[in-house]
Design an enzyme around this catalytic site. Structure first.
Site, PDB file in Angstrom:
ATOM      1  N   GLY A 227       0.742  -1.201   0.097  1.00 53.30           N
ATOM      2  CA  GLY A 227      -0.086  -0.190   0.039  1.00 53.30           C
ATOM      3  C   GLY A 227       0.899   1.380  -0.009  1.00 53.30           C
TER       4      GLY A 227
ATOM      5  N   LEU B 113       5.041   0.470  -3.908  1.00 51.86           N
ATOM      6  CA  LEU B 113       6.328  -0.362  -4.250  1.00 51.86           C
ATOM      7  C   LEU B 113       5.696  -1.681  -5.327  1.00 51.86           C
ATOM      8  CD1 LEU B 113       8.364  -0.240  -1.259  1.00 51.86           C
ATOM      9  CD2 LEU B 113       8.347   1.208  -3.226  1.00 51.86           C
ATOM     10  N   GLY B 114       4.446  -1.506  -5.722  1.00 58.58           N
ATOM     11  CA  GLY B 114       4.067  -2.531  -6.380  1.00 58.58           C
ATOM     12  C   GLY B 114       3.729  -4.092  -5.900  1.00 58.58           C
ATOM     13  N   SER B 115       3.311  -3.878  -4.660  1.00 58.34           N
ATOM     14  CA  SER B 115       3.229  -5.363  -4.030  1.00 58.34           C
ATOM     15  C   SER B 115       2.101  -5.979  -4.597  1.00 58.34           C
ATOM     16  CB  SER B 115       2.982  -5.244  -2.633  1.00 58.34           C
ATOM     17  OG  SER B 115       1.785  -4.398  -2.202  1.00 58.34           O
TER      18      SER B 115
ATOM     19  N   ALA C 110       0.935  -6.094  -7.757  1.00 57.59           N
ATOM     20  CA  ALA C 110       1.501  -6.603  -9.299  1.00 57.59           C
ATOM     21  C   ALA C 110       2.457  -7.825  -8.924  1.00 57.59           C
ATOM     22  CB  ALA C 110       1.880  -5.366  -9.817  1.00 57.59           C
ATOM     23  N   ALA C 111       3.115  -7.512  -8.044  1.00 65.47           N
ATOM     24  CA  ALA C 111       4.174  -8.666  -7.938  1.00 65.47           C
ATOM     25  C   ALA C 111       3.440 -10.120  -7.323  1.00 65.47           C
ATOM     26  CB  ALA C 111       5.379  -8.250  -6.802  1.00 65.47           C
TER      27      ALA C 111
ATOM     28  N   ASP D 137       3.281  -1.937 -13.658  1.00 61.12           N
ATOM     29  CA  ASP D 137       3.846  -2.773 -12.674  1.00 61.12           C
ATOM     30  C   ASP D 137       4.096  -3.979 -12.926  1.00 61.12           C
ATOM     31  OD1 ASP D 137       3.510  -0.199 -11.639  1.00 61.12           O
ATOM     32  OD2 ASP D 137       2.162  -1.131  -9.600  1.00 61.12           O
TER      33      ASP D 137
HETATM   34  O1  PMV Z   1       0.282   2.140  -7.360  1.00 57.43           O
HETATM   35  P1  PMV Z   1       1.140   2.952  -7.387  1.00 57.43           P
HETATM   36  O2  PMV Z   1       1.364   4.019  -6.094  1.00 57.43           O
HETATM   37  O3  PMV Z   1       2.501   2.501  -7.873  1.00 57.43           O
HETATM   38  O4  PMV Z   1       0.988   4.173  -8.248  1.00 57.43           O
HETATM   39  C1  PMV Z   1       0.955   3.888  -9.810  1.00 57.43           C
HETATM   40  C2  PMV Z   1       1.144   5.315 -10.618  1.00 57.43           C
HETATM   41  C3  PMV Z   1       0.277   5.937 -11.169  1.00 57.43           C
HETATM   42  O5  PMV Z   1       1.005   6.697 -12.338  1.00 57.43           O
HETATM   43  C4  PMV Z   1      -0.114   7.200  -9.884  1.00 57.43           C
HETATM   44  C5  PMV Z   1      -0.978   5.173 -11.760  1.00 57.43           C
HETATM   45  C6  PMV Z   1      -0.851   4.224 -12.842  1.00 57.43           C
HETATM   46  O6  PMV Z   1      -1.501   3.433 -13.370  1.00 57.43           O
HETATM   47  O7  PMV Z   1       0.405   4.517 -13.892  1.00 57.43           O
END
Ligand code: PMV
Length: 335
Positions: free
Chosen positions: A117, A120-122, A124-125, A166
């Site tokens: 949250g 850092l893309g947790s 997605a990973a 991500d």
């Molecule tokens: O989920 P985060 O905090 O890595 O943010 C994503 C990056 C944004 O540009 C804000 C949204 C996106 O989908 O690219």
């Protein structure tokens, strides 16, 4: 096979967050903080999907009715686990369709070294690693591209407008430029020179969707200003790509600071972000900015050397924030 294992790295956004949603480029890097997933088939209960984790949530789904029962984490559990459930379902659908396999139940255990949250893309990973771990049960060696596509689909459940960047960087690893307009990626070569990066956690969790919606509001109210900022952000990103490729660390840092100024104008900064950036700059960082959606979340700082990044991380910790040095992960997904 009754057991499968996979792991995938988290990421940082070095340049271009938020503006990437409006077609501007962004630069992302996979980092050496991983999420690991163990999967096993449940032979005698084909409708059961169980997801356990070490991040405070666990639950089980009935794969027939979709009914959810939280085992840990109460109402938050469903929100966190739904994309993973979707990831598992998609793999089962793909494999069962292809081979006419008998249905099996699935149990996965997620083990994370990535704070959730904070951008850092947790999520997605964990989607990437879950798709790969579950698919490895079928001994089919799926392509990384396919794993990435299924993970992106699942990610869309939580963040409809996600660029998918991500999942891409988590699957393939490395440093890359993402072009929002054409939705395409280009690897950035660093000529062996590594970036000395420090991540700091403000301790304030964010909702990417809410922040993206907030930026849209800002754009709707300030169209001319937003257009100018977007142009400025694209230019920063293009210059940053050249600076990274030619190993010009000072220039990269300078551009990170400029990028932070425009993120502040979007209204997605936070007192704790400003405090951390101040600490970083006093400790000798060449540049520091929000990484990800902001509103708290994480800050990324660039140091001139490994020694300097250790110093910066210790200054941040002394001020009471979580902080760690990170390296770029060039491996991406492991199965
Ligand atoms: O989920 P985060 O905090 O890595 O943010 C994503 C990056 C944004 O540009 C804000 C949204 C996106 O989908 O690219």
């Amino acid at each position: 096979m009754s057991h499968g294992k996979a792991s995938a790295p988290a990421k940082v956004i070095l340049f271009g967050e938020h503006f990437v949603v409006y077609g501007s480029p962004a630069i992302l890097a996979a980092i050496n903080k991983r999420i690991s997933v163990d999967a096993r088939a449940i032979i005698h209960d084909e409708n059961k999907i169980v997801i356990r984790s070490d991040i405070g949530v666990a639950g089980e789904y009935n794969n027939n009715s979709g009914e959810f029962n939280a085992l840990k984490g109460g109402s938050k559990a469903k929100l966190v686990l739904d994309p993973l459930y979707s990831a598992i379902r998609q793999v089962l659908l793909m494999r069962n369709k292809k081979k006419n396999n008998n249905n099996v139940g699935i149990e996965v255990s997620i083990s994370s070294r990535v704070p959730p949250g904070i951008g850092l893309g947790s999520s997605a990973a964990s989607c990437v690693a879950t798709v790969a771990a579950v698919d490895s049960l079928f001994q089919e060696n799926p392509s990384r591209q396919k794993v990435c596509e299924l993970a992106m689909e699942s990610e869309r459940l939580i963040h409809k407008r996600t660029s998918g960047a991500d999942c891409y960087v988590s699957t393939f690893g490395g440093l890359m430029q993402y072009y929002g307009k054409s939705k395409s990626f280009k690897n950035i070569e660093t000529k062996g020179q590594s970036l000395c990066l420090v991540v700091a956690n403000t301790g304030v969790n964010h909702s990417t969707s809410d922040l993206v919606a907030g930026v849209k509001k800002f754009r709707d109210r300030n169209r001319i200003l937003f257009k100018t900022l977007l142009k400025y952000a694209s230019e920063i990103c293009l210059q940053a790509c050249t600076a990274i490729e030619s190993g010009k660390c000072d220039k990269i840092g300078e551009l990170m600071n400029e990028n932070q100024i425009i993120l502040q104008q979007l209204g997605i900064s936070h007192d704790k972000v400003r405090d951390i950036i101040d600490i970083c700059s006093k400790a000798g960082a060449i540049g520091a900015k929000i990484t990800g959606a902001g509103g708290g979340g994480a800050v990324i700082a660039l140091a001139a050397s490994k020694q300097e990044s250790t110093k910066i991380a210790s200054h941040i910790k002394a001020a009471g924030y979580q902080s760690f040095e990170v390296e770029i992960d060039y491996n991406g997904l492991y199965v």
